[in-house]
Design a protein around this motif. Structure first.
Motif, PDB file in Angstrom:
ATOM      1  N   GLN B 124       0.837  -1.201   0.000  1.00  0.00           N
ATOM      2  CA  GLN B 124       0.000   0.000   0.000  1.00  0.00           C
ATOM      3  C   GLN B 124       0.870   1.248   0.000  1.00  0.00           C
ATOM      4  O   GLN B 124       1.946   1.270   0.580  1.00  0.00           O
ATOM      5  CB  GLN B 124      -0.908   0.027   1.231  1.00  0.00           C
ATOM      6  CG  GLN B 124      -1.914  -1.094   1.284  1.00  0.00           C
ATOM      7  CD  GLN B 124      -2.929  -1.075   0.158  1.00  0.00           C
ATOM      8  OE1 GLN B 124      -3.065  -0.095  -0.577  1.00  0.00           O
ATOM      9  NE2 GLN B 124      -3.612  -2.182  -0.032  1.00  0.00           N
ATOM     10  N   ASN B 125       0.365   2.288  -0.596  1.00  0.00           N
ATOM     11  CA  ASN B 125       1.050   3.578  -0.610  1.00  0.00           C
ATOM     12  C   ASN B 125       0.266   4.564   0.256  1.00  0.00           C
ATOM     13  O   ASN B 125      -0.886   4.878  -0.049  1.00  0.00           O
ATOM     14  CB  ASN B 125       1.121   4.098  -2.053  1.00  0.00           C
ATOM     15  CG  ASN B 125       2.111   5.237  -2.200  1.00  0.00           C
ATOM     16  OD1 ASN B 125       2.556   5.815  -1.206  1.00  0.00           O
ATOM     17  ND2 ASN B 125       2.461   5.543  -3.431  1.00  0.00           N
ATOM     18  N   TYR B 126       0.888   5.027   1.318  1.00  0.00           N
ATOM     19  CA  TYR B 126       0.216   5.986   2.207  1.00  0.00           C
ATOM     20  C   TYR B 126       0.640   7.421   1.905  1.00  0.00           C
ATOM     21  O   TYR B 126       0.422   8.315   2.712  1.00  0.00           O
ATOM     22  CB  TYR B 126       0.454   5.605   3.670  1.00  0.00           C
ATOM     23  CG  TYR B 126      -0.313   4.358   4.068  1.00  0.00           C
ATOM     24  CD1 TYR B 126      -1.604   4.449   4.571  1.00  0.00           C
ATOM     25  CD2 TYR B 126       0.235   3.097   3.894  1.00  0.00           C
ATOM     26  CE1 TYR B 126      -2.320   3.319   4.911  1.00  0.00           C
ATOM     27  CE2 TYR B 126      -0.479   1.958   4.227  1.00  0.00           C
ATOM     28  CZ  TYR B 126      -1.753   2.076   4.740  1.00  0.00           C
ATOM     29  OH  TYR B 126      -2.467   0.946   5.070  1.00  0.00           O
ATOM     30  N   HIS B 129       2.543   9.256   4.521  1.00  0.00           N
ATOM     31  CA  HIS B 129       2.012   9.119   5.893  1.00  0.00           C
ATOM     32  C   HIS B 129       2.046   7.665   6.349  1.00  0.00           C
ATOM     33  O   HIS B 129       1.001   7.066   6.616  1.00  0.00           O
ATOM     34  CB  HIS B 129       0.583   9.658   5.972  1.00  0.00           C
ATOM     35  CG  HIS B 129       0.503  11.144   5.894  1.00  0.00           C
ATOM     36  ND1 HIS B 129       0.778  11.968   6.965  1.00  0.00           N
ATOM     37  CD2 HIS B 129       0.220  11.954   4.854  1.00  0.00           C
ATOM     38  CE1 HIS B 129       0.642  13.231   6.597  1.00  0.00           C
ATOM     39  NE2 HIS B 129       0.316  13.261   5.313  1.00  0.00           N
ATOM     40  N   PRO B 130       3.250   7.081   6.489  1.00  0.00           N
ATOM     41  CA  PRO B 130       3.311   5.659   6.882  1.00  0.00           C
ATOM     42  C   PRO B 130       2.639   5.392   8.228  1.00  0.00           C
ATOM     43  O   PRO B 130       2.203   4.278   8.490  1.00  0.00           O
ATOM     44  CB  PRO B 130       4.816   5.378   6.952  1.00  0.00           C
ATOM     45  CG  PRO B 130       5.483   6.714   7.055  1.00  0.00           C
ATOM     46  CD  PRO B 130       4.594   7.670   6.334  1.00  0.00           C
ATOM     47  N   TRP B 132      -0.217   6.211   9.118  1.00  0.00           N
ATOM     48  CA  TRP B 132      -1.640   5.880   8.946  1.00  0.00           C
ATOM     49  C   TRP B 132      -1.862   4.380   8.795  1.00  0.00           C
ATOM     50  O   TRP B 132      -2.982   3.895   8.990  1.00  0.00           O
ATOM     51  CB  TRP B 132      -2.215   6.603   7.717  1.00  0.00           C
ATOM     52  CG  TRP B 132      -2.264   8.094   7.878  1.00  0.00           C
ATOM     53  CD1 TRP B 132      -1.958   8.816   8.995  1.00  0.00           C
ATOM     54  CD2 TRP B 132      -2.639   9.048   6.883  1.00  0.00           C
ATOM     55  NE1 TRP B 132      -2.115  10.158   8.757  1.00  0.00           N
ATOM     56  CE2 TRP B 132      -2.542  10.333   7.460  1.00  0.00           C
ATOM     57  CE3 TRP B 132      -3.067   8.946   5.555  1.00  0.00           C
ATOM     58  CZ2 TRP B 132      -2.831  11.499   6.767  1.00  0.00           C
ATOM     59  CZ3 TRP B 132      -3.363  10.109   4.849  1.00  0.00           C
ATOM     60  CH2 TRP B 132      -3.247  11.376   5.458  1.00  0.00           C
ATOM     61  N   ALA B 133      -0.820   3.653   8.416  1.00  0.00           N
ATOM     62  CA  ALA B 133      -0.971   2.220   8.162  1.00  0.00           C
ATOM     63  C   ALA B 133      -1.535   1.492   9.383  1.00  0.00           C
ATOM     64  O   ALA B 133      -2.306   0.542   9.261  1.00  0.00           O
ATOM     65  CB  ALA B 133       0.372   1.607   7.769  1.00  0.00           C
ATOM     66  N   GLY B 138      -4.156  -1.939   4.875  1.00  0.00           N
ATOM     67  CA  GLY B 138      -4.410  -2.224   3.467  1.00  0.00           C
ATOM     68  C   GLY B 138      -4.768  -3.684   3.278  1.00  0.00           C
ATOM     69  O   GLY B 138      -5.001  -4.419   4.239  1.00  0.00           O
ATOM     70  N   TRP B 272      -7.586   0.959   3.783  1.00  0.00           N
ATOM     71  CA  TRP B 272      -6.833   1.747   2.816  1.00  0.00           C
ATOM     72  C   TRP B 272      -6.678   0.980   1.514  1.00  0.00           C
ATOM     73  O   TRP B 272      -6.034  -0.073   1.474  1.00  0.00           O
ATOM     74  CB  TRP B 272      -5.454   2.059   3.388  1.00  0.00           C
ATOM     75  CG  TRP B 272      -4.748   3.128   2.643  1.00  0.00           C
ATOM     76  CD1 TRP B 272      -3.894   2.969   1.584  1.00  0.00           C
ATOM     77  CD2 TRP B 272      -4.829   4.530   2.878  1.00  0.00           C
ATOM     78  NE1 TRP B 272      -3.440   4.176   1.142  1.00  0.00           N
ATOM     79  CE2 TRP B 272      -3.999   5.161   1.925  1.00  0.00           C
ATOM     80  CE3 TRP B 272      -5.534   5.323   3.796  1.00  0.00           C
ATOM     81  CZ2 TRP B 272      -3.843   6.548   1.882  1.00  0.00           C
ATOM     82  CZ3 TRP B 272      -5.379   6.696   3.743  1.00  0.00           C
ATOM     83  CH2 TRP B 272      -4.558   7.301   2.798  1.00  0.00           C
TER      84      TRP B 272
END
Lengths: 442, 442
Positions: B124-126, B129-130, B132-133, B138, B272
């Motif tokens: 996943q690409n945040y 904002h890593p 948020w993971a 994801g 996400w």
């Protein structure tokens, strides 16, 4: 939590008596079903969201079935019982004076009851050696089963990467401690996994060379079956390549193997199926328990001194003819239906007749298409017994979907010798990738 | 590790060229299959033991299918390719000078290669904002899917036990960030789970009242589809009860909800699906990458300066007519087959023609029995498109067993509106039982 929706038209009257059932296994679920249309309120509390068909758990551990195939959400099973609610919560005690079931780590929540049914099952019994649990996991929950599946499949993966022959041999040695039905069925299933399903898939190792050793302290396997059937099962296990060692108690277990009969056997996978220990219900009640922690109950399954509390299934020690009943699903189910009836009789001012177990027989399976059966004086071993084993297990499985899925996967496994759920999942990404030693790769 | 068994009759001659493929996804597996009978040695390295059919991952996350139904052991898929071995290991780098793939945390093991195919996929690409993971997981692996399934099902369980209406509302609010095919399919599936499958099973909450919100930064959903089809999908989502908010970038995510369009929306489940970030292959190679971390490759999919290394699938940025190809299974599969051919051509002294992607169309589904289809100028929305979606997905699923199991479970879900895999499993027993707040039980 609002109670009104459950009381329905009774809101303005005296609330209906409240039956709380702890545990959604075979016993608890039968009790709940039998009370589903009765003039009581029912609360079923379980720490998991699903009823588990434990007799097929070994098939999840050996990659034949998926976890969802042998389980059903308790909530869904009981959805049509409008007098019943289901709570996902961990019970931590019972306040018998205040007639409340305590929830949460410090009992900070509680559920009041008029009648209480305790059907919380049992865990593995390590007979005074709880430290062995780390090295020799048991098989009681779906988490146990998926963890064992991962461990067994990773043993083959690690052996494929291993260049040291001794370490490779230890990785391909599987020891089962305890030759009851679970141990026997698991041994057969691992033998078939290694010798049939995995045989073509590896390049460096020969899965055929895997050793599967079934160790039993008693002089013979399958004590619950007649000796001549048990002997046939032993020969069937031998044909599958399982070494059976009876009269051989396990003296020690560590991370590298087991000590049996004074000999240390290097084995990376040791599985414990040697005995059960009841859940701590006895401690909650301050009641008398037997050696396995089971609550000694009255003939009507109530707890001495607590006529409003019943204990059933693997948590109860019920004696008939001086012998405790075995920890089997049929026993728990009959006890569950009995207590439901007993509670309704009490409410009607009647005294329930003592519980009596009707033994309908004994079934087990050894590998593919070979079973054991004993019904009264009838004794069968072989294909026909396996067909009956299969029929009974499909019949008792909950839900049409699960029945079709399991039946199809058995047919597929029977025809192809394959296992469909050979999945290594890592619950926590970081932890166990290193489980595969990266030795001598090229 | 002994190489001899793989060299077979070539032991005494020059060893065959060694092709190493990293990743057993759609691209890697196609490359391996296409090389299965060729005069090369093949090693496939993956950090999991299974090939995963990612397009159906959302069905595992929403309790429609079991993990094993959409995966197959890579080892088993390639068992008939006698020139191929499969390693379960984590690649940590590539030594392009020494032509070795590095394994293990510090690269302490290595596998030499003559040709290298990197097909390691994407995460996943945040978008910077890593952090948020943690709050908005994801959906890329089976572990992600079972974790999300647990989170979604636990949200309903916790809501059932919750007496505070605000907290209950937050527990029953599901936000999906990103309205590509995964976000759209997931939103439809959660809506059906809440509004149909769970509706009868709860007593305190009304699962019908669950809010499912699909948030997209772009002005419309499903950018890969023609606008009029995307509009039909939006209306289909609305009919299922999904709120669709386009032109609405997510500004922040925390454990209690999301900030969108300046408004804080309390939501306990945020998922996400907004974008992908390639695996770190570019870093291993020191190669030029695009914004999503994808390696910019030559027209023959080799890496500039490294004619012996190919990058395919989600890890590669392949431009056609100035546009990068999308991260779809058909793209990866065509690239996989192409590099297998390209390697064999190189070995034969020929120069491969540039890769060209043949776009066979675009498919998506919105809830039960409603699909979208675009093949060239043909555009379809509704039941027929769903039947085609279903046919294509069953066809590309690996293994007869998986096809039958998935088809049966879809038929069952279609007829009953039920979900068969509503299983809450706790990977580590201790961690998450407390996830259910024990509020106001009676």
């Amino acid at each position: 939590m609002a109670e009104d929706s459950r009381r329905g038209s009774h809101t303005k009257q005296t609330p209906l008596p409240h039956v709380v059932i702890i545990g959604g296994g075979f016993g608890g679920l039968q009790a709940a079903r039998a009370l589903g249309k009765a003039p009581v309120r029912v609360t079923v509390i379980d720490r998991t969201n699903h009823h588990l068909f434990q007799p097929l758990l070994y098939q999840v551990a050996t990659a034949a079935l998926s976890p969802a195939d042998i389980s059903a959400p308790i909530r869904h099973v009981l959805r049509r019982n409008k007098n019943t609610r289901v709570l996902l919560a961990e019970v931590t005690g019972v306040d018998t004076e205040g007639k409340r079931v305590l929830l949460g780590e410090h009992g900070e929540q509680s559920v009041p009851y008029d009648y209480l049914v305790i059907a919380t099952g049992a865990g593995q019994n390590y007979f005074g050696h709880p430290e062995w649990a780390r090295y020799a996991p048991g098989l009681k929950t779906l988490e146990d089963a998926t963890r064992l599946r991962r461990q067994i499949l990773l043993a083959f993966e690690a052996a494929e990467m291993e260049s040291d022959p001794d370490r490779q041999r230890a990785l391909l040695t599987f020891v089962l401690v305890g030759a009851g039905p679970t141990g026997v069925e698991m041994a057969g299933a691992i033998a078939e996994l290694a010798h049939k399903a995995l045989a073509a898939d590896f390049r460096n190792i020969n899965p055929h060379s895997a050793r599967i050793i079934l160790v039993e302290a008693a002089p013979r396997i399958l004590l619950s079956f007649p000796p001549e059937l048990a002997e046939k099962a032993r020969r069937a296990l031998n044909r599958l390549g399982v070494e059976v060692r009876t009269s051989t108690p396990v003296e020690a277990v560590d991370e590298n193997g087991v000590l049996i009969a004074g000999e240390y056997l290097p084995a990376k996978t040791v599985i414990w199926t040697a005995g059960v220990k009841a859940s701590p219900a006895g401690r909650w009640l301050g009641a008398e328990v037997d050696r396995a922690g089971r609550v000694k109950v009255n003939p009507d399954l109530s707890v001495p001194g607590h006529p409003d509390i019943f204990v059933i299934g693997d948590t109860a020690c019920v004696e008939e003819k001086g012998q405790p009943l075995p920890g089997l699903a049929p026993v728990a189910m009959q006890e569950g239906r009995y207590v439901a009836r007993a509670i309704l009789q009490r409410l009607a001012g009647q005294e329930p007749a003592p519980f009596h177990y009707v033994n309908k027989g004994n079934l087990a399976t050894v590998g593919r298409a070979w079973g054991l059966l004993q019904i009264g004086k009838l004794r069968l071993a072989g294909f026909l017994a396996w067909i009956l084993w299969l029929t009974v297990h499909i019949f008792y499985l909950i839900g049409f979907r699960n029945r079709v899925l399991v039946l199809f996967q058995w047919a597929w496994a029977y025809l192809t010798f394959q296992r469909g759920a050979r999945l290594i999942l890592y619950p926590e990404r970081a932890d166990s990738r290193e489980a595969v030693p990266l030795a001598a790769l090229d």
